[in-house]
Design an enzyme around this catalytic site. Structure first.
Site, PDB file in Angstrom:
ATOM      1  N   HIS A   1      -7.362  -6.339   0.206  1.00  0.00           N
ATOM      2  CA  HIS A   1      -6.294  -5.093  -0.166  1.00  0.00           C
ATOM      3  C   HIS A   1      -5.490  -5.792   1.203  1.00  0.00           C
ATOM      4  O   HIS A   1      -4.095  -5.675   0.481  1.00  0.00           O
ATOM      5  CB  HIS A   1      -6.800  -3.569   0.458  1.00  0.00           C
TER       6      HIS A   1
ATOM      7  N   ASN B   1      -0.533  -4.442  -3.462  1.00  0.00           N
ATOM      8  CA  ASN B   1      -1.385  -3.998  -3.119  1.00  0.00           C
ATOM      9  C   ASN B   1      -1.229  -2.687  -3.356  1.00  0.00           C
ATOM     10  O   ASN B   1      -1.789  -1.299  -2.270  1.00  0.00           O
ATOM     11  CB  ASN B   1      -2.239  -3.917  -2.053  1.00  0.00           C
TER      12      ASN B   1
ATOM     13  N   SER C   1       0.996  -1.098   0.082  1.00  0.00           N
ATOM     14  CA  SER C   1       0.561  -0.048   0.062  1.00  0.00           C
ATOM     15  C   SER C   1       0.502   1.508  -0.208  1.00  0.00           C
ATOM     16  O   SER C   1       2.058   1.512  -0.840  1.00  0.00           O
ATOM     17  CB  SER C   1      -1.185  -0.247   1.025  1.00  0.00           C
TER      18      SER C   1
END
Length: 263
Positions: free
Chosen positions: A241, A120, A96
């Site tokens: 996620h 992700n 992320s």
């Protein structure tokens, strides 16, 4: 895991967990998480690699950056950490926000990166997606911490997802609010900063997400991998996620293959 601290410039410190011996594998987590958020990967890869999982600035036990810090400042922080660790070029993986940092380091300091992995990650968000994440960043700035919404977005009802969700919930409940807000704003505004640098990445690049991640989409993943000189895209079916926690065996398998590629 051994808990350690790096002494950085300007009296700042970076906390990290260290385990194992071998080639260095440096892990950078996402916004609101902490170094322990890589626990399935730390356990698996420390059998054959020197694993270092960092607390992002303002998270866990690492010193925060300035409140107005941008993605580039987080990238500079990661570069300083890698320099200070003094391990030579590392295998660098991010999740992320950590993926944006990993991309920035790989684009600007390729000499420090042997292989790079983006889990992700985000890449050139649509206008609607960018507006939504900026609104979430603004809500945080106003002191509104919504834990349940991201948990519902990230996790389903399977047993492994429930276990991971409880751990993630605990990390979010104990987050440093100012550090979280700073990182989230940099994350919200950061998807374009290094996006055009993917074509300059020459080391082996793993780009991975889940089919059911609405913000780090399969399309983004394929685009990033396609731009890199030696990119591999992996999209795991029915995952969201927090795929490194909810499908650790599949993620570890993909990362193992990446670590075995020749730079």
């Amino acid at each position: 895991m051994i808990s350690k601290t790096l002494q950085l410039s300007n009296n700042r410190t970076a906390h990290y967990f260290e385990q194992g011996e071998g080639e260095p594998l440096v892990l950078i987590h996402g916004v609101g998480m902490q170094a322990e958020a890589w626990y399935p990967q730390i356990e698996y890869f420390s059998k054959h690699y020197h694993v270092i999982s960092l607390d992002m600035p303002g998270h866990g036990q690492s010193t925060a950056l300035a409140a107005d810090a941008q993605l580039q400042d987080f990238v500079d922080w990661a570069i300083e950490c890698i320099h200070t660790l003094n391990l030579g070029p590392v295998n660098l993986a991010g999740h992320s926000m950590g993926s944006l940092i990993t991309t920035g380091v790989s684009v600007t300091r390729p000499d420090l990166v042997k292989r790079m992995a983006v889990l992700n990650g985000v890449y050139k968000r649509t206008h609607a997606a960018r507006e939504a994440v900026i609104q979430r960043a603004e809500a945080l700035k106003q002191g509104h911490l919504d834990i349940e919404t991201p948990l519902q977005r990230w996790f389903g009802q399977s047993e492994i997802e429930k276990i991971a969700s409880e751990r993630v919930k605990l990390w979010l409940e104990n987050v440093n609010m100012s550090g979280y807000t700073t990182a989230y704003r940099a994350f919200a505004q950061g998807d374009l900063v290094y996006a055009d640098g993917w074509s300059d990445i020459e080391c082996p690049a793993l780009v991975l997400t889940g089919t059911d991640d609405p913000n780090s989409t399969a399309e983004m993943t394929i685009q990033m991998a396609h731009q890199a000189k030696h990119g591999t895209a992996i999209v795991i079916e029915n995952e969201r996620h927090m795929v490194n926690l909810t499908a650790p065996e599949k993620v570890n398998q993909a990362m193992q293959a990446w670590l075995e590629t020749t730079p």
